[in-house]
Design an enzyme around this catalytic site. Structure first.
Site, PDB file in Angstrom:
ATOM      1  N   THR A  33      45.542 -28.631 -75.107  1.00  0.00           N
ATOM      2  CA  THR A  33      45.950 -28.668 -76.340  1.00  0.00           C
ATOM      3  C   THR A  33      46.528 -27.486 -76.985  1.00  0.00           C
ATOM      4  O   THR A  33      46.394 -26.537 -76.119  1.00  0.00           O
ATOM      5  CB  THR A  33      44.677 -29.163 -77.459  1.00  0.00           C
ATOM      6  N   ASP A  56      41.587 -34.774 -69.571  1.00  0.00           N
ATOM      7  CA  ASP A  56      40.909 -34.971 -70.852  1.00  0.00           C
ATOM      8  C   ASP A  56      39.795 -35.659 -70.745  1.00  0.00           C
ATOM      9  O   ASP A  56      39.359 -36.549 -70.007  1.00  0.00           O
ATOM     10  CB  ASP A  56      42.176 -35.992 -71.510  1.00  0.00           C
ATOM     11  N   THR A 123      27.188 -26.062 -82.755  1.00  0.00           N
ATOM     12  CA  THR A 123      27.367 -25.272 -83.875  1.00  0.00           C
ATOM     13  C   THR A 123      26.457 -25.335 -84.842  1.00  0.00           C
ATOM     14  O   THR A 123      25.854 -26.265 -85.080  1.00  0.00           O
ATOM     15  CB  THR A 123      28.836 -25.283 -84.200  1.00  0.00           C
ATOM     16  N   ASP A 124      26.459 -24.098 -85.541  1.00  0.00           N
ATOM     17  CA  ASP A 124      25.467 -23.949 -86.744  1.00  0.00           C
ATOM     18  C   ASP A 124      26.024 -24.830 -87.874  1.00  0.00           C
ATOM     19  O   ASP A 124      25.381 -25.341 -88.709  1.00  0.00           O
ATOM     20  CB  ASP A 124      25.528 -22.632 -87.171  1.00  0.00           C
ATOM     21  N   LYS A 187      41.503 -18.749 -86.643  1.00  0.00           N
ATOM     22  CA  LYS A 187      40.166 -18.332 -87.148  1.00  0.00           C
ATOM     23  C   LYS A 187      40.402 -17.324 -87.886  1.00  0.00           C
ATOM     24  O   LYS A 187      41.016 -16.505 -87.728  1.00  0.00           O
ATOM     25  CB  LYS A 187      39.263 -18.426 -85.844  1.00  0.00           C
TER      26      LYS A 187
HETATM   27  P1  NAD Z   1      38.915 -23.522 -78.755  1.00  0.00           P
HETATM   28  O1  NAD Z   1      39.735 -24.294 -79.717  1.00  0.00           O
HETATM   29  O2  NAD Z   1      39.555 -22.017 -78.776  1.00  0.00           O
HETATM   30  O3  NAD Z   1      39.094 -24.155 -77.314  1.00  0.00           O
HETATM   31  C1  NAD Z   1      38.673 -25.545 -77.339  1.00  0.00           C
HETATM   32  C2  NAD Z   1      39.274 -25.866 -75.779  1.00  0.00           C
HETATM   33  O4  NAD Z   1      39.049 -27.296 -75.612  1.00  0.00           O
HETATM   34  C3  NAD Z   1      40.875 -25.790 -75.666  1.00  0.00           C
HETATM   35  O5  NAD Z   1      41.254 -25.167 -74.561  1.00  0.00           O
HETATM   36  C4  NAD Z   1      41.379 -27.097 -75.477  1.00  0.00           C
HETATM   37  O6  NAD Z   1      42.448 -27.458 -74.751  1.00  0.00           O
HETATM   38  C5  NAD Z   1      40.167 -27.880 -74.930  1.00  0.00           C
HETATM   39  N1  NAD Z   1      40.251 -29.366 -75.494  1.00  0.00           N
HETATM   40  C6  NAD Z   1      40.457 -29.796 -76.301  1.00  0.00           C
HETATM   41  N2  NAD Z   1      40.364 -31.255 -76.396  1.00  0.00           N
HETATM   42  C7  NAD Z   1      40.038 -31.518 -75.089  1.00  0.00           C
HETATM   43  C8  NAD Z   1      39.899 -32.754 -74.330  1.00  0.00           C
HETATM   44  N3  NAD Z   1      39.996 -34.208 -74.933  1.00  0.00           N
HETATM   45  N4  NAD Z   1      39.722 -32.607 -72.884  1.00  0.00           N
HETATM   46  C9  NAD Z   1      39.645 -31.516 -72.456  1.00  0.00           C
HETATM   47  N5  NAD Z   1      39.734 -30.211 -72.929  1.00  0.00           N
HETATM   48  C10 NAD Z   1      39.894 -30.194 -74.105  1.00  0.00           C
HETATM   49  O7  NAD Z   1      37.575 -23.608 -79.225  1.00  0.00           O
HETATM   50  P2  NAD Z   1      36.272 -22.435 -78.960  1.00  0.00           P
HETATM   51  O8  NAD Z   1      36.326 -21.788 -80.341  1.00  0.00           O
HETATM   52  O9  NAD Z   1      36.472 -21.639 -77.863  1.00  0.00           O
HETATM   53  O10 NAD Z   1      34.971 -23.327 -79.076  1.00  0.00           O
HETATM   54  C11 NAD Z   1      34.414 -23.847 -77.961  1.00  0.00           C
HETATM   55  C12 NAD Z   1      33.203 -24.743 -78.412  1.00  0.00           C
HETATM   56  O11 NAD Z   1      32.417 -23.922 -78.954  1.00  0.00           O
HETATM   57  C13 NAD Z   1      33.638 -25.878 -79.281  1.00  0.00           C
HETATM   58  O12 NAD Z   1      33.026 -26.988 -78.724  1.00  0.00           O
HETATM   59  C14 NAD Z   1      33.182 -25.358 -80.542  1.00  0.00           C
HETATM   60  O13 NAD Z   1      32.962 -26.560 -81.260  1.00  0.00           O
HETATM   61  C15 NAD Z   1      31.789 -24.465 -80.427  1.00  0.00           C
HETATM   62  N6  NAD Z   1      31.755 -23.485 -81.319  1.00  0.00           N
HETATM   63  C16 NAD Z   1      32.346 -22.565 -81.473  1.00  0.00           C
HETATM   64  C17 NAD Z   1      32.331 -21.521 -82.301  1.00  0.00           C
HETATM   65  C18 NAD Z   1      33.475 -20.483 -82.820  1.00  0.00           C
HETATM   66  O14 NAD Z   1      32.997 -19.797 -83.577  1.00  0.00           O
HETATM   67  N7  NAD Z   1      34.476 -20.501 -82.305  1.00  0.00           N
HETATM   68  C19 NAD Z   1      31.022 -21.395 -82.676  1.00  0.00           C
HETATM   69  C20 NAD Z   1      30.009 -22.305 -82.149  1.00  0.00           C
HETATM   70  C21 NAD Z   1      30.312 -23.410 -81.464  1.00  0.00           C
HETATM   71  P1  TYD Z   2      36.705 -19.895 -89.681  1.00  0.00           P
HETATM   72  O1  TYD Z   2      36.969 -18.737 -88.775  1.00  0.00           O
HETATM   73  O2  TYD Z   2      37.838 -21.263 -89.692  1.00  0.00           O
HETATM   74  O3  TYD Z   2      35.387 -20.602 -89.075  1.00  0.00           O
HETATM   75  P2  TYD Z   2      34.347 -21.592 -89.894  1.00  0.00           P
HETATM   76  O4  TYD Z   2      35.131 -22.520 -90.835  1.00  0.00           O
HETATM   77  O5  TYD Z   2      34.032 -22.526 -88.565  1.00  0.00           O
HETATM   78  O6  TYD Z   2      33.249 -20.761 -90.345  1.00  0.00           O
HETATM   79  O7  TYD Z   2      36.340 -19.245 -91.355  1.00  0.00           O
HETATM   80  C1  TYD Z   2      35.350 -18.468 -91.293  1.00  0.00           C
HETATM   81  C2  TYD Z   2      35.361 -18.123 -92.833  1.00  0.00           C
HETATM   82  O8  TYD Z   2      36.559 -17.616 -93.190  1.00  0.00           O
HETATM   83  C3  TYD Z   2      35.250 -19.537 -93.516  1.00  0.00           C
HETATM   84  O9  TYD Z   2      34.371 -19.299 -94.601  1.00  0.00           O
HETATM   85  C4  TYD Z   2      36.539 -19.882 -94.091  1.00  0.00           C
HETATM   86  C5  TYD Z   2      37.207 -18.484 -94.075  1.00  0.00           C
HETATM   87  N1  TYD Z   2      38.400 -18.314 -93.871  1.00  0.00           N
HETATM   88  C6  TYD Z   2      39.366 -17.494 -95.050  1.00  0.00           C
HETATM   89  O10 TYD Z   2      38.963 -17.144 -96.158  1.00  0.00           O
HETATM   90  N2  TYD Z   2      40.719 -17.808 -94.719  1.00  0.00           N
HETATM   91  C7  TYD Z   2      41.319 -18.045 -93.760  1.00  0.00           C
HETATM   92  O11 TYD Z   2      42.655 -17.995 -93.473  1.00  0.00           O
HETATM   93  C8  TYD Z   2      40.483 -18.714 -92.649  1.00  0.00           C
HETATM   94  C9  TYD Z   2      41.113 -19.347 -91.257  1.00  0.00           C
HETATM   95  C10 TYD Z   2      39.086 -18.701 -92.840  1.00  0.00           C
END
Ligand code: NAD
Ligand code: TYD
Length: 343
Positions: A33, A56, A123-124, A187
């Site tokens: 994606t 997918d 996730t939390d 993010k």
């Molecule tokens: P990301 O968005 O960077 O990566 C997601 C990946 O999933 C992408 O490579 C995308 O192409 C793939 N994907 C999406 N839909 C798909 C599908 N239908 N089939 C196959 N692949 C698909 O996300 P991330 O930040 O690396 O998060 C990974 C996991 O960790 C997620 O499940 C998220 O909920 C969880 N998580 C993330 C955080 C964080 O801070 N980023 C914290 C806690 C948990």
């Molecule tokens: P984010 O990285 O989207 O993670 P999550 O919503 O999963 O916690 O956001 C982290 C925190 O930062 C959240 O409180 C929203 C805030 N935030 C901003 O203030 N500005 C931004 O442009 C983004 C993307 C997030």
């Protein structure tokens, strides 16, 4: 099998496993994606222990083909639509398809094929928001407040049901906010780094005093590895960095590292339903599995900023195309109202 391994945490996990275990073999399944990026896996292209399949997780036939072609011992499911703001502003459809239906497809496939373990990366955010005191434990009520979190909570219930009713060996990890290399600049931390590098305004939602518990991605990977190998079936583990701070303090630190002025900060209209505070109690994983985070926030943030400085071509390409329309839609009006133009 690692799903979502072309994304941020999944890609870091694939690299972590291949670096840590000489005999590791990974089939990396990703739909590519907007968040999936083969460039993030370029250094693995020549490694015979890593096989990439574009597929997918919500397609039963595509998953059947992958399981047919590879002897899968365990599945670690990172694949997801992962961004709260997109779930609010673009729509929840893709979140339901991947985060809920996709998980059920994987659970069914694991059961049919006798896969030894399914690990759901949750996730939390499934716990909702904390007040001024306390931390989430694994016993905290599930109270998601946005569509992304609701779909992740739905998946957790499906995983629990597969374990309870069908005896599937399934475990769940719930981690706090990750940061580190290869994170998509939608993010907070990577968005603020790349905007600051280009002297663009930094859109801070509301008063910026929301609190997140930050963990360096490698520490999360080590925790997942411990759970994958040593957790009892049906167990849920919280994973936190034990570093809960306000968004504004994170943004200010990034500006300080880069030597950029705080005048780049813009307080824009808040996110609807914005969770005020997350903080994790990771006692269970410490006591059961001996895991603890190894990276101090400050040094890890320095290293992350350095990574973005060194990987300009990666994030500049990621920020072209669809990203520009997304950014304008999410931030254009809010930044204009706050007194600054978007990119
Ligand atoms: P990301 O968005 O960077 O990566 C997601 C990946 O999933 C992408 O490579 C995308 O192409 C793939 N994907 C999406 N839909 C798909 C599908 N239908 N089939 C196959 N692949 C698909 O996300 P991330 O930040 O690396 O998060 C990974 C996991 O960790 C997620 O499940 C998220 O909920 C969880 N998580 C993330 C955080 C964080 O801070 N980023 C914290 C806690 C948990
Ligand atoms: P984010 O990285 O989207 O993670 P999550 O919503 O999963 O916690 O956001 C982290 C925190 O930062 C959240 O409180 C929203 C805030 N935030 C901003 O203030 N500005 C931004 O442009 C983004 C993307 C997030």
């Amino acid at each position: 099998m690692v799903t979502g391994g072309a994304g941020f945490i999944g890609g870091n996990f694939v690299r972590y496993m291949l670096d840590t275990y000489a005999d590791a073999e990974v089939v990396n399944v990703d739909a590519l994606t907007y968040a999936g990026n083969m460039e993030s896996l370029a250094d693995l292209a020549a490694d015979p222990r890593h096989a990439f399949v574009k597929a997918d997780i919500a397609s039963a036939s595509e998953m059947a083909a992958v399981f047919e072609a590879h002897a899968v011992e365990a599945v670690v499911n990172f694949a997801a639509e992962s961004h709260v703001d997109r779930s609010l502003h673009v729509g929840a459809g893709a979140f339901i398809a991947t985060n809920v239906s996709g998980v059920q497809v994987l659970l069914d496939a694991c059961r049919e094929r006798g896969v030894r373990r399914f690990l759901q990366i949750s996730t939390d955010e499934v716990y909702g928001s904390l007040g001024a005191a306390g931390r989430f434990t694994e016993e905290s009520p599930i109270r998601p407040n946005n569509p992304y979190a609701a779909t992740k909570a739905g998946a957790d219930f499906l995983v629990r049901a597969a374990w309870k009713s069908h005896g599937l060996d399934a475990v769940i990890t719930r981690c706090s906010n990750n940061f580190g290399p290869y994170q998509f600049p939608e993010k907070l931390i990577p968005l603020m780094i790349v905007n600051a590098l280009e002297d663009r305004p930094l859109p801070v939602y509301g008063d910026g005093l929301q609190v997140r518990d930050w963990i360096y991605v490698t520490d999360h990977c080590a925790a997942i590895d411990a759970v994958l190998r040593r957790a009892a079936a049906g167990r849920v583990y919280n994973i936190g960095g034990n570093h809960d701070v306000t968004n504004l303090s994170v943004v200010r630190r990034i500006l300080a590292i880069l030597g950029k002025p705080e005048s780049l900060v813009r307080h824009v209209t808040d996110r609807p339903g914005h969770d005020r505070r997350y903080a994790m109690d990771s006692t269970r994983i410490r006591e059961d599995l001996g895991w603890t985070p190894r990276h101090a926030f400050e040094e890890a943030l320095d290293a992350t900023v350095r990574w973005y400085l060194d990987h300009g071509p990666w994030w500049r390409r990621v920020r072209s195309g669809e990203y520009r329309a997304y950014y304008e839609r999410l931030y254009g009006r809010r930044l204009a109202e706050a007194g600054a133009a978007g990119p």
